[in-house]
Design a protein around this motif. Sequence first.
Motif, PDB file in Angstrom:
ATOM      1  N   LEU A  75       0.747  -1.121  -0.023  1.00 55.62           N
ATOM      2  CA  LEU A  75      -0.084   0.103  -0.139  1.00 55.62           C
ATOM      3  C   LEU A  75       0.847   1.270  -0.162  1.00 55.62           C
ATOM      4  O   LEU A  75       0.482   2.260  -0.452  1.00 55.62           O
ATOM      5  CB  LEU A  75      -0.830   0.000   1.121  1.00 55.62           C
ATOM      6  N   THR A  76       1.890   1.139   0.652  1.00 53.14           N
ATOM      7  CA  THR A  76       2.880   2.436   0.597  1.00 53.14           C
ATOM      8  C   THR A  76       3.739   2.573  -0.937  1.00 53.14           C
ATOM      9  O   THR A  76       4.097   3.595  -1.067  1.00 53.14           O
ATOM     10  CB  THR A  76       3.833   2.237   1.808  1.00 53.14           C
ATOM     11  N   ILE A  90      -9.939  -2.900   0.151  1.00 51.85           N
ATOM     12  CA  ILE A  90      -8.650  -3.577   0.916  1.00 51.85           C
ATOM     13  C   ILE A  90      -9.244  -4.091   2.474  1.00 51.85           C
ATOM     14  O   ILE A  90      -8.955  -5.425   2.486  1.00 51.85           O
ATOM     15  CB  ILE A  90      -7.606  -2.599   1.295  1.00 51.85           C
ATOM     16  N   ASN A  91      -9.803  -3.649   2.977  1.00 52.00           N
ATOM     17  CA  ASN A  91     -10.499  -4.342   4.263  1.00 52.00           C
ATOM     18  C   ASN A  91     -11.605  -5.319   3.870  1.00 52.00           C
ATOM     19  O   ASN A  91     -11.377  -6.365   4.578  1.00 52.00           O
ATOM     20  CB  ASN A  91     -11.395  -3.235   5.092  1.00 52.00           C
ATOM     21  N   LYS A 139      -4.846  -6.676 -11.528  1.00 53.91           N
ATOM     22  CA  LYS A 139      -5.129  -5.429 -12.322  1.00 53.91           C
ATOM     23  C   LYS A 139      -6.475  -4.797 -11.782  1.00 53.91           C
ATOM     24  O   LYS A 139      -6.561  -3.739 -12.132  1.00 53.91           O
ATOM     25  CB  LYS A 139      -5.410  -6.068 -13.777  1.00 53.91           C
ATOM     26  N   ASN A 140      -7.263  -5.400 -10.999  1.00 57.32           N
ATOM     27  CA  ASN A 140      -8.502  -4.557 -10.708  1.00 57.32           C
ATOM     28  C   ASN A 140      -8.948  -5.106  -9.335  1.00 57.32           C
ATOM     29  O   ASN A 140      -8.540  -6.197  -8.527  1.00 57.32           O
ATOM     30  CB  ASN A 140      -9.598  -4.720 -11.625  1.00 57.32           C
ATOM     31  N   ARG A 141     -10.272  -4.743  -9.067  1.00 59.81           N
ATOM     32  CA  ARG A 141     -10.755  -5.219  -7.676  1.00 59.81           C
ATOM     33  C   ARG A 141     -11.001  -6.656  -7.499  1.00 59.81           C
ATOM     34  O   ARG A 141     -11.035  -7.371  -6.638  1.00 59.81           O
ATOM     35  CB  ARG A 141     -12.325  -4.403  -7.558  1.00 59.81           C
ATOM     36  N   GLY A 437     -11.949  -7.193  12.627  1.00 54.36           N
ATOM     37  CA  GLY A 437     -10.952  -6.021  13.111  1.00 54.36           C
ATOM     38  C   GLY A 437     -10.573  -5.094  11.722  1.00 54.36           C
ATOM     39  O   GLY A 437      -9.899  -4.224  11.993  1.00 54.36           O
ATOM     40  N   THR A 438     -10.714  -5.926  10.866  1.00 54.32           N
ATOM     41  CA  THR A 438     -10.396  -5.078   9.233  1.00 54.32           C
ATOM     42  C   THR A 438     -11.051  -3.853   9.264  1.00 54.32           C
ATOM     43  O   THR A 438     -10.664  -3.027   8.447  1.00 54.32           O
ATOM     44  CB  THR A 438     -10.446  -5.958   8.117  1.00 54.32           C
TER      45      THR A 438
END
Length: 498
Positions: A75-76, A90-91, A139-141, A437-438
């Motif tokens: 992510l960074t 992402i969660n 490449k995608n969701r 917890g996400t």
Amino acid sequence: MTSRTIERDEKKLSIFTNDPALEDSSLSIRAEQQPEWDPAEELAARAKVDTTVLPLLFLGLLVFQLDRMNIASALTGGFATDIRVTQSTINLGNQLMFMVIVIFEIPCNMALQRIGPRKWISAQVFVFGFIAIMQVFIKNRGGFLATRLLLGFAEAGYIPGACYTLSTWYTKRELAKRVAIFFFGMFGGNAISPLLALGILQLDGHRGLRGWQWLFLLEGLFTSSVSIILLFFLPGSPSHPKPLLGEGIIKFSEIESRILQRRLKLNGEEDSDWQGLKKIPLGVVWSTVTHYRRWPHFVSTFVVFSTWSPLTMYTPSIIMSLGFARTDANALAAVGAFIALAVVFLFAFFSDRTNQRGASVIAAQTCYLVTLIVAHQLQPHVGRWSRWGLWTAVNSFAVGYHPIHNSWVQLNCADPREKSISIAMWVMSAISGLMVGTQYFQADDKPLYLTGLRMMIVMVSVGIASTAFQIAVYAVHNKRANDENQQGSVLKAKLYVP
């Protein structure tokens, strides 16, 4: 080898081969019976376990953690932007991964019992590494969510299977520290992941690949190579210690194999059959799942471990939001994770030394609660280095209770099959917590995540109360059991370790 040495070894071996208690597993051996071997031989045999079984299972867990949580460093490196997803996606992806682990945890653990750890664990690590490599092509969701689902399926069963495998090599008194060292794989992976990302993300643009693609590729290849190591070096069980392929570097003699089996029997435990395989009937699964006295363990694990999920996912990003560069943020994120290793070992040492399992869990959870409260209260009023220090403290105490809680559950299981399913349920509770917890850290709560911290404080408080209730349940049962035993009951009532 001299004839005198051969004669001596044959005499030692005859102690075991002529022992009817070893041949007939239904015959129990009194725990107070003294071993018939030189203690130095037992130490040497156990040292071989410490240098083969334990580090290899540790290594497997480490690569699982690297591939599961390297998304935090990705992510960074612009991963979410490149595949055009939001923090909510992402969660969701991580929730799906944890959900699949929970669903397949018990079935996969039952399969491991039938197939054996040498085959199952090696194959599992290879499949996980292959799927991790496939993340390069996201490449995608849809691709992201699909790979997270597959990673969850490939990971299911590893932790309970590995913990059960350790319990077939070590006595109960030795187990807590070894389980803590095993979990160093998870916590160590969390510690070194951002450090590895420091170098790997520098490859951004090399050969047309983004930095996060190199991260998934190289760490996935490392995982696949670990599966080959397991094939050639992971022993099966004390009764069948040879690896699946080859002889292994460290070999167990027949005498050492007998010693390892015999000492388990002297402690009221037993190895599985000669290949380490054990079929688990559905009746045993049902009776273990419905064993209500153990449920406070699972509640406590669920609520407290849920708070580790947002920390592993967003700590590098949180530190980056303080004004640190990406490289510095990943390096600083590793500090708390490394301190956590020492915290875990200290609480495990205290647990083994005092045999106060529940009190050790509560002490570790209380330390974590204090750091959360301090971070919530002070964070809005201090500078960036102090805020980094607060997040580092939170990460340092976030998991100190976890391995000793696992060993506490194991200590209160008499039957090996019951132990296997109980470990699986404990892991399911932990993974379910991670899934919930996400959602603790939301985008509109940045950069302090005060709402998320409040939720974590509540969950840890509930966990401490659940642990205290578990101790009370065991204490009440033990009092009744002692009264029955003193009245001369034919069947001795089981006593729990509080």
